[in-house]
Scaffold this active site. Structure first.
Site, PDB file in Angstrom:
ATOM      1  N   GLU A  74     -10.021   4.061   6.010  1.00 31.37           N
ATOM      2  CA  GLU A  74      -9.240   4.491   7.172  1.00 31.37           C
ATOM      3  C   GLU A  74     -10.082   5.228   8.219  1.00 31.37           C
ATOM      4  OE1 GLU A  74      -6.699   3.111   7.785  1.00 31.37           O
ATOM      5  OE2 GLU A  74      -5.852   2.466   5.874  1.00 31.37           O
ATOM      6  N   HIS A 125      -7.077  -2.275  14.896  1.00 29.25           N
ATOM      7  CA  HIS A 125      -7.263  -1.520  13.648  1.00 29.25           C
ATOM      8  C   HIS A 125      -7.006  -2.413  12.424  1.00 29.25           C
ATOM      9  CE1 HIS A 125      -6.988   2.247  11.168  1.00 29.25           C
ATOM     10  NE2 HIS A 125      -6.187   1.470  10.434  1.00 29.25           N
ATOM     11  N   GLU A 126      -5.861  -3.080  12.430  1.00 26.80           N
ATOM     12  CA  GLU A 126      -5.527  -3.923  11.269  1.00 26.80           C
ATOM     13  C   GLU A 126      -6.511  -5.085  11.155  1.00 26.80           C
ATOM     14  OE1 GLU A 126      -3.612  -2.316   9.500  1.00 26.80           O
ATOM     15  OE2 GLU A 126      -2.756  -1.057  11.074  1.00 26.80           O
ATOM     16  N   GLU A 186       0.849  -1.186   0.000  1.00 22.90           N
ATOM     17  CA  GLU A 186       0.000   0.000   0.000  1.00 22.90           C
ATOM     18  C   GLU A 186       0.888   1.239   0.000  1.00 22.90           C
ATOM     19  OE1 GLU A 186      -2.754   0.434   3.288  1.00 22.90           O
ATOM     20  OE2 GLU A 186      -3.783   2.067   2.285  1.00 22.90           O
ATOM     21  N   HIS A 217      -9.744  -3.964   9.602  1.00 21.47           N
ATOM     22  CA  HIS A 217      -9.644  -3.756   8.149  1.00 21.47           C
ATOM     23  C   HIS A 217     -10.078  -4.993   7.360  1.00 21.47           C
ATOM     24  CE1 HIS A 217      -8.132   0.181   7.265  1.00 21.47           C
ATOM     25  NE2 HIS A 217      -6.960   0.042   7.850  1.00 21.47           N
ATOM     26  N   GLY A 263       2.701   2.380  11.000  1.00 18.73           N
ATOM     27  CA  GLY A 263       2.464   1.569  12.185  1.00 18.73           C
ATOM     28  C   GLY A 263       2.316   0.097  11.859  1.00 18.73           C
ATOM     29  N   ALA A 264       1.460  -0.201  10.883  1.00 17.62           N
ATOM     30  CA  ALA A 264       1.211  -1.588  10.524  1.00 17.62           C
ATOM     31  C   ALA A 264       0.400  -1.637   9.237  1.00 17.62           C
ATOM     32  CB  ALA A 264       0.445  -2.295  11.631  1.00 17.62           C
ATOM     33  N   MET A 265       0.264  -2.859   8.692  1.00 19.67           N
ATOM     34  CA  MET A 265      -0.419  -2.994   7.403  1.00 19.67           C
ATOM     35  C   MET A 265      -1.320  -4.223   7.394  1.00 19.67           C
ATOM     36  SD  MET A 265      -0.940  -1.817   4.458  1.00 19.67           S
ATOM     37  CE  MET A 265      -2.123  -2.620   3.396  1.00 19.67           C
ATOM     38  N   GLU A 266      -2.520  -4.020   6.886  1.00 15.77           N
ATOM     39  CA  GLU A 266      -3.597  -5.006   6.993  1.00 15.77           C
ATOM     40  C   GLU A 266      -3.623  -6.065   5.886  1.00 15.77           C
ATOM     41  OE1 GLU A 266      -4.036  -1.682   6.239  1.00 15.77           O
ATOM     42  OE2 GLU A 266      -5.598  -1.412   4.731  1.00 15.77           O
TER      43      GLU A 266
HETATM   44  N1  PHE Z   1      -3.163   0.886   5.793  1.00 16.16           N
HETATM   45  C1  PHE Z   1      -2.316   0.985   6.937  1.00 16.16           C
HETATM   46  C2  PHE Z   1      -3.233   1.210   8.118  1.00 16.16           C
HETATM   47  O1  PHE Z   1      -3.831   2.176   8.308  1.00 16.16           O
HETATM   48  C3  PHE Z   1      -1.356   2.091   6.925  1.00 16.16           C
HETATM   49  C4  PHE Z   1      -0.271   1.999   5.925  1.00 16.16           C
HETATM   50  C5  PHE Z   1      -0.329   2.770   4.778  1.00 16.16           C
HETATM   51  C6  PHE Z   1       0.803   1.178   6.133  1.00 16.16           C
HETATM   52  C7  PHE Z   1       0.677   2.714   3.845  1.00 16.16           C
HETATM   53  C8  PHE Z   1       1.810   1.133   5.213  1.00 16.16           C
HETATM   54  C9  PHE Z   1       1.754   1.901   4.074  1.00 16.16           C
HETATM   55  O2  PHE Z   1      -3.484   0.424   8.891  1.00 16.16           O
HETATM   56 ZN    ZN Z   2      -5.792   1.602   8.479  1.00 19.77          ZN
END
Ligand code: PHE
Ligand code: ZN
Length: 883
Positions: A326, A303-304, A127, A307, A267-270
């Protein structure tokens, strides 16, 4: 020609559906640090929504093309055009199999986007538009496909090979290599693709879903972190249960994996079934992580997880809709954390952040709506506006509908759009359909940037016993938009009588939710100016406005000190009780700043001292008391001015804290004695509240600079069994004027924790925030510390980010050295990691808020940056920020 001219502005209004859809994707990764080969097989079908005969256009960046074929026939050079960011093949059939092989260089990928290395492992971040750095693909969220991924790597170095979905095959190959094949049955956009390979260890658990399916839960970490996963695992299980109970959402695969990596931009990725986390958002143990970190982990894990429905099952049609996933998901995680902890405290924390940082963004040169209508680089739009203001917009919708209808609306949204890539309109349509509410005017919250200002005045008519509230709204012009229209603003309101009780509200003019006679009602402000009239009000009331912070606006009302004290003591709305105290403190501090500016010795209003004395004698919960005793942060105080009096704010806040400590010393000591904790560390709301309160009291007392208090703090630093207390004590010692003690504490802390990167982040941060004037010199020196690296975003944020963003008096020092320092770091960083560079520059872009001398120095640095060859990320921000 500089290269940003190749990457023009992209507009929402130009959206067109994709020319081809991908029915199925098969990927094979042959992993080597410098020469990874990626083979792709993609089954394309022409999209009926577009005209016939269009060429196949695939995104691609930093790829070396090895081979290309269509339906098994290799494609000759004259049938395709290859550019920096695209592969275009003309004259393709309506259905065909596309196959390609590319070579990439993960070890030299410092952007942390695409496939890259973190320590010894391989991981991905796709992402928003990172998949194009892995292979040629229609890298846009409205192309959804099923992925089968085979990962091949050395068996010794990378025993663990992960991707999305379920493992379906594995085996041994020649040369000590092995493979695992993963299949993800759910159609997804490429931005949710993930791959991990490394020598990782597993913490395993399971969750039984509401329909009785068992889901394997796996957290993969480096061996030394195995003891730091319990809290994330518990948070995950709580989140899974909560989403079933509150939203009726069940998890859909048989396995849910989380991987912790040290080098991560966010922070993190879903990613579907395979979340990748910044290690700072997973790893926690009582002795290494603060309460704040524990709570952040709980929130980010949830949060993740959330998603999976709000983002993955139902995704975004295009990146302009980013807040669709988001904003909604932040709203969901905020409600989850409120349910797991103290709801009022959670709301106070979220609103503080919004009012301090998002309001500043909304007033600055990069202001944009919750749904932007143009961008150069989408990575620049992962902002507080998209996330936090976006969440406030969803919260307003939820409050307008009430819990039952909001749940119906969300059910309809998920059922209707499961498996689709949709827009903000689709979300709002579902909410409108189940409730019958007209959201036409409300939609302006998505398209209009800037924080609305509400000016409220009142009038009590003793004769008719009627009370008039007149509200005017105005949204200031933002750099991106000149004309602003009135918004539909829900203003939750109560009226307090002289005893502090809520008066039943009978509205005879103006629109409001709720019943006649309810004690708080949501006023619907729609016009530029509107008067609401309440009937049968026996005496002039004190209005409690915007309860629970019912809309993301600035509200002013000419409250007297007496009225604020009345609200602080009696308001039935916990948020507004806190806010009344904050207003009182802002008033007092602003008065001091005026004194300071005109060369007099500022003194703290005794009214505030007495109000704080009352707080300390009240029966408020420790958590709320800690919030209420805390003076507004310098950044929030700065927001109250057109031109920020940086030095005055810093000096006066210090004086105010010391005055309070002197006047309330015995009350603070008593408070400290009555809330001592016993038993082992627990990161639950009660204990967190007590620790917070104790450290708040202690840090007030520390301003007295007595040997006894210093000794007490030193004891806490040495004996604490948890990082919350140790870190708080370290901060008090380092930020006090006692240099010898500070040095000793820092040395000892470094000795104790040098092996733990996340704890060392705190060590860097404490020094970066030091108010003493040698801070910049220290920060520069620390950049050569062996634990520091410009390539690691956590380190950059802890040292450079914390200094420039949170150490205001030093960053804005009148010699301008810090401005120059930030510009130098950003220019160097932009070569490696454009996303981090373009975020780090933020403090320099806010020059409008400072005096002429500082403005000029800040602009000079921006101009110097603008001369260089820049990434699109940094170019976009700089070009907006230049005068
Ligand atoms: N989509 C992720 C989140 O909000 C954030 C994110 C965006 C992480 C782009 C990495 C790169 O949980
Ligand atoms: Zn998110």
């Amino acid at each position: 020609m500089s290269h940003h001219e190749n990457n023009p502005v992209i507009y929402l209004k130009d959206y067109l559906p994709p020319a081809f859809l991908a029915d199925k994707v098969e990927l094979t990764f042959d992993l080597y640090p410098n020469q990874t080969r990626v083979k792709s097989a993609i089954y394309f079908t022409r999209n009926e929504k577009r005209e016939s005969g269009l060429p196949l256009e695939l995104h691609g960046a930093d790829l070396k093309l090895i081979s290309l074929s269509l339906d098994g026939q290799s494609v000759s050079d004259d049938r395709y055009v290859l550019s920096d960011d695209q592969l275009v093949i003309t004259e393709v059939p309506d259905r065909f199999l596309f196959e390609a092989e590319v070579e990439i260089d993960p070890a030299n990928n410092t952007s942390l986007e695409g496939l890259y290395r973190s320590n010894t492992m391989f991981c991905t971040q796709c992402e928003a538009e990172g998949f194009r750095k892995i292979t040629y693909y229609p890298d846009r969220p409205d192309v959804m496909s099923s992925f089968t991924t085979t990962v091949i790597a050395d068996k010794t170095e990378y025993p663990v090979l992960l991707s999305n979905g379920n493992p379906v095959d594995k085996g041994e190959l020649d040369n000590n290599r092995h493979f695992v094949t993963w299949q993800d049955p759910f159609h997804k956009p490429a931005y949710l693709f993930a791959l991990v390979a490394g020598d990782l260890k597993l913490v395993k658990d399971s969750f039984t879903t509401m329909s009785g399916r068992e889901v394997a839960l796996e957290i993969w970490v480096e061996p030394e972190n195995l003891s730091k996963c319990d809290h994330a695992m518990l948070s995950l299980k709580n989140a899974m249960k909560w989403d079933e109970e509150v939203y009726g959402r069940e998890y859909d695969l048989d396995i849910y994996m989380i991987v912790a990596v040290n080098d991560f931009n966010m922070g993190a990725m879903e990613n579907k079934g395979l979340n990748i986390f910044n290690s700072s958002c997973v790893l926690a143990r009582a002795d290494t992580a603060t309460d704040m970190a524990f709570q952040r982990i709980e929130g980010v894990v949830a949060h993740e997880y959330f998603h999976n429905w709000s983002g993955n099952r139902v995704t975004c049609r295009d990146w302009f809709q980013l807040s669709l996933k988001e904003g909604f998901t932040v709203y969901r995680d905020q409600c989850f954390s409120a349910d797991m902890n103290d709801a009022a405290v959670k709301r106070i924390e979220d609103v503080s952040m919004l009012r301090t940082a998002q309001f500043a963004e909304d007033a600055g040169p990069t202001a944009h709506p919750v749904r932007p209508d143009h961008f150069i680089e989408i990575s620049n739009f992962y902002t507080l506006t998209i996330y936090e203001k976006g969440s406030e917009v969803v919260r307003m919708i939820a409050n307008l509908l009430g819990p039952d209808l909001f749940r119906k609306g969300s059910d309809l949204y998920f059922e209707r759009h499961d498996g689709q890539a949709v827009t903000v309109e689709d979300f709002v349509a579902a909410m409108s359909e189940v409730s019958g509410i007209d959201f036409e005017q409300f939609m302006r919250w998505y398209s209009q940037a800037g924080t609305p200002q509400l000016d409220v005045s009142d009038h009590y008519d003793a004769e008719t016993k009627q009370y008039h509230l007149t509200i005017r709204q105005m949204t200031p012009v933002t750099k991106d938009q000149q004309d602003k229209l009135p918004l539909h603003i829900p203003v939750k309101t109560g009226l307090l009588n002289t005893d502090g009780q809520d008066i039943p509200l009978i509205l005879v003019q103006g629109e409001a939710s709720g019943q006649q006679g309810d004690t708080d009602r949501v006023l619907h402000l729609r016009e530029a100016e509107q008067t609401f009239i309440f009937d049968q009000i026996p005496d002039a009331p004190v209005p409690s406005l915007l309860r629970g912070f019912s809309a993301p606006v600035k509200l002013s009302f000419p409250y007297s000190q007496q009225q604020l004290l009345h609200l602080m003591r009696h308001d039935s709305d916990g948020f507004n009780r806190w806010d009344a105290g904050q207003r009182l403190a802002v008033d007092a501090l602003q008065t001091m700043v005026s004194e300071f500016e005109s060369g007099r010795v500022p003194e703290l209003d005794s009214g505030l001292v007495e109000a704080w004395r009352n707080l300390l004698g009240s029966d408020l919960s420790p958590a709320i008391l800690a919030e209420m005793l805390s003076l507004p942060e310098e950044a929030y105080l700065g927001e109250q001015y057109d031109v920020i009096p940086v030095d005055g704010i810093h000096a006066c806040r210090r004086i105010a804290r010391k005055t309070l400590a002197q006047a309330l010393e015995s009350e603070l000591r008593t408070c400290l004695e009555t809330h001592q904790l016993s038993g082992p560390y627990k990161p639950d709301a009660d204990d967190i509240g007590k620790r917070r309160l104790n450290n708040t009291c202690l840090s007030y007392l520390m301003t007295l600079e007595t040997a006894e208090i210093t000794e007490r703090v030193w004891q806490q630093f040495n004996q604490a069994d948890n990082m919350t207390d140790q870190q708080a004590a370290l901060t008090m010692l380092v930020h006090s004027g006692q240099d010898e003690k500070a040095r000793e504490a820092l040395e000892q802390f470094e000795q104790q924790w040098q092996q733990d990167a996340l704890v060392m982040d705190m060590w860097f941060q404490v020094q970066a925030r030091r108010p003493q004037p040698d801070a910049l010199a220290r920060v520069k020196a620390l950049m050569s510390h062996p634990g520091f690296s410009l390539k690691n975003p956590n380190k950059v944020r802890s040292l450079v980010g914390a200094y420039c963003g949170q150490n205001r008096v030093n960053f804005h020092g009148l010699d301008g050295h810090s401005y120059r320092f930030l510009a130098d770091v950003v220019l160097e960083l932009d070569q490696m990691n454009p996303q981090i560079a373009s975020r780090l520059i933020t403090p320099l872009t806010r020059w409008q808020k400072f005096d002429a001398k500082r403005q000029q120095m800040m602009q000079t640095e921006l101009q110097r940056i603008a001369q260089a060859e820049l990434s699109n990320d940094l170019y976009e921000v700089i070009s907006k920020a230049l005068p």
